[in-house]
Write a protein that holds these residues in place. Structure first.
Motif, mmCIF file in Angstrom:
data_model
loop_
_atom_site.group_PDB
_atom_site.id
_atom_site.type_symbol
_atom_site.label_atom_id
_atom_site.label_comp_id
_atom_site.label_asym_id
_atom_site.label_seq_id
_atom_site.Cartn_x
_atom_site.Cartn_y
_atom_site.Cartn_z
ATOM 1 N N GLY A 7 61.595 19.044 -4.383
ATOM 2 C CA GLY A 7 62.398 18.570 -3.259
ATOM 3 C C GLY A 7 61.555 18.317 -2.023
ATOM 4 O O GLY A 7 61.772 17.343 -1.301
ATOM 5 N N LEU A 8 60.575 19.181 -1.806
ATOM 6 C CA LEU A 8 59.680 19.014 -0.658
ATOM 7 C C LEU A 8 58.849 17.739 -0.813
ATOM 8 O O LEU A 8 58.710 16.957 0.133
ATOM 9 N N PHE A 9 58.298 17.508 -2.010
ATOM 10 C CA PHE A 9 57.520 16.292 -2.248
ATOM 11 C C PHE A 9 58.392 15.054 -2.097
ATOM 12 O O PHE A 9 57.949 14.030 -1.582
ATOM 13 N N PHE A 10 59.631 15.130 -2.547
ATOM 14 C CA PHE A 10 60.551 14.001 -2.411
ATOM 15 C C PHE A 10 60.804 13.686 -0.940
ATOM 16 O O PHE A 10 60.736 12.529 -0.525
ATOM 17 N N ILE A 11 61.056 14.702 -0.141
ATOM 18 C CA ILE A 11 61.330 14.496 1.288
ATOM 19 C C ILE A 11 60.096 13.927 1.990
ATOM 20 O O ILE A 11 60.198 12.995 2.790
ATOM 21 N N VAL A 12 58.926 14.452 1.664
ATOM 22 C CA VAL A 12 57.691 13.957 2.280
ATOM 23 C C VAL A 12 57.468 12.495 1.905
ATOM 24 O O VAL A 12 57.107 11.668 2.749
#
Length: 105
Positions: A7-12
């Protein structure tokens, strides 16, 4: 934990993609490198993160380079302003004669 990192990689990646779109749309046409600005927007929209990465590396204007109107060749950054003409008050640190006399005994 893996789900949180995903989820963090997606948001970034979404934030990076949105930044690339906004940056390419607001950049000056004469400073964009390698492709016209509209082509960079199409590349970013079609190739998502890869297009955004290509924009950041190959299309975005380099800092410190100016392009004259009507020219596609980068020029050097502007020089420091010349000393003001005599007769105008000058600060001691801007007066070359004062600076030459500092080291004299």
């Amino acid at each position: 934990m893996l789900l949180k990192l995903g989820g963090l990689f997606f948001i970034v990646s979404v934030v990076f993609w949105l930044w690339a779109i906004f940056d390419s749309l607001t950049c000056d046409d004469k400073r964009v490198r390698n492709l016209p600005r509209w082509a960079w927007v199409v590349v970013i929209l079609l190739f998502l993160e890869f297009g955004a990465l290509a924009w950041a590396i190959f299309g975005r204007p380099r800092s410190g380079q100016l392009v004259a109107r009507g020219s596609s060749q980068p020029q050097a950054s502007p020089r420091r302003p010349q000393a003001p003409p005599r007769g105008r008050p000058v600060g001691p640190d801007d007066d070359p004669e004062f600076l030459r006399n500092i080291n004299r005994p």
